[in-house]
Write an enzyme that holds these catalytic residues in place. Sequence first.
Site, PDB file in Angstrom:
ATOM      1  NE  ARG A  55     -19.698 -11.406 -28.464  1.00 32.01           N
ATOM      2  CZ  ARG A  55     -19.636 -12.971 -28.332  1.00 32.01           C
ATOM      3  NH1 ARG A  55     -20.941 -13.323 -27.800  1.00 32.01           N
ATOM      4  NH2 ARG A  55     -18.909 -13.643 -28.687  1.00 32.01           N
ATOM      5  CG  HIS A 105     -18.499 -22.009 -31.879  1.00 32.21           C
ATOM      6  ND1 HIS A 105     -17.526 -22.083 -30.801  1.00 32.21           N
ATOM      7  CD2 HIS A 105     -18.755 -23.392 -32.092  1.00 32.21           C
ATOM      8  CE1 HIS A 105     -17.435 -23.309 -30.466  1.00 32.21           C
ATOM      9  NE2 HIS A 105     -17.996 -24.174 -31.181  1.00 32.21           N
ATOM     10  N   GLY A 171      -4.925 -19.717 -28.822  1.00 32.60           N
ATOM     11  CA  GLY A 171      -5.694 -19.001 -27.976  1.00 32.60           C
ATOM     12  C   GLY A 171      -7.200 -19.560 -27.491  1.00 32.60           C
ATOM     13  CB  SER A 173      -9.747 -21.840 -22.195  1.00 28.01           C
ATOM     14  OG  SER A 173     -11.291 -21.752 -22.498  1.00 28.01           O
ATOM     15  CG  ASN A 197      -3.774 -20.812 -25.047  1.00 30.75           C
ATOM     16  OD1 ASN A 197      -4.382 -20.377 -25.843  1.00 30.75           O
ATOM     17  ND2 ASN A 197      -4.299 -20.951 -23.609  1.00 30.75           N
ATOM     18  CG  LEU A 198      -1.400 -15.033 -22.138  1.00 28.38           C
ATOM     19  CD1 LEU A 198      -0.322 -14.079 -22.908  1.00 28.38           C
ATOM     20  CD2 LEU A 198      -2.759 -13.763 -21.645  1.00 28.38           C
ATOM     21  CD  GLU A 199      -4.169 -18.373 -18.820  1.00 27.82           C
ATOM     22  OE1 GLU A 199      -3.858 -17.786 -17.797  1.00 27.82           O
ATOM     23  OE2 GLU A 199      -5.501 -18.138 -19.109  1.00 27.82           O
TER      24      GLU A 199
END
Length: 224
Positions: A55, A105, A171, A173, A197-199
């Site tokens: 990453r 984080h 963005g 969840s 958010n996308l959903e």
Amino acid sequence: MRIVVLTGAGVSAESGVPTFRDADGLWEGHRVEDVATPEAFEYQPSVVHRFYDARRAALATVDPNPAHHALARLEEAIGDDLLVVTQNIDDLHERGGSTRVVHMHGRLRSAWCRACDGRTDWHDDLADHPPCPRCGVTELRPDVVWFGEIPYEMDRISAALDRADVFVSIGTSGAVYPAAGFVQYAGGRGAHTVELNLEPSAGSALFAEARQGPASVLVPRWVS
Ligand SMILES: CC(C)NC(=O)[C@H](Cc1c[nH]c2ccccc12)NC(=O)[C@H](CCCC/N=C(/NCCC(=O)O)S[C@H]1O[C@H](COP(=O)(O)OP(=O)(O)OC[C@H]2O[C@@H](n3cnc4c(N)ncnc43)[C@H](O)[C@@H]2O)[C@@H](O)[C@H]1O)NC(=O)OCc1ccccc1
């Protein structure tokens, strides 16, 4: 108008950084929780190092997107009245021009020495156990917060949430705590709460306002 913005993997998705919830978790058949824990690092350090080395290396192949740039413009406009709290360990907010950013984080481009507790900016791999530049001991670990570990700068975050007039979540969840609890904390103190958010996320119903769409479109529109 004091604003706290919380971001998650979705703000970096259009830059090409994979999110956690697509492809059923992130990596090589490992549940993210199985590689992002202190226990995993104890029992299989090389698997964990390879997870973060890959990453970290991928950061050189991605760039900030219009959502990152829009938040940097907002910071230019309101300065200290804005704080970006990100769950992301990439450096795209900073490369987009933001300076008032808290990585709750941790950061991929930082190594933490378990021997001297020192932190060092780090762009290379850790799997080959390089020595700590400060103390020379080979006890470097990724400077990220794993499941079961306490997030960074919680006091600074709580103080900003206490004083926020507006709390915006972009963005994410809403599956991981304590970040997923910020909307109730800020909303409970009178802040206007907005989800971009996308959903709809797990906590969508908790927001006063929720807009669905890609961050690269919603965030510049919300900022302007
Ligand atoms: C799984 C979950 C239930 N477990 C937890 O929450 C645990 C345990 C826990 C604590 N309290 C609880 C209460 C209830 C239940 C469980 C718990 N929490 C912890 O262990 C935390 C530590 C958790 C941190 C773990 N480390 C990460 N990351 C770093 C490493 C690494 O990155 O490898 S978490 C990691 O996963 C999370 C992933 O979530 P998202 O970023 O939201 O990404 P996701 O893929 O899920 O969703 C993407 C979203 O974007 C949207 N999207 C996609 N594309 C776009 C697009 N283009 N535009 C807009 N939106 C988009 C999608 O629709 C989606 O909604 C992020 O937080 C991310 O940082 N520590 C702690 O609680 O310590 C004590 C404490 C607490 C407070 C004060 C003192 C002590």
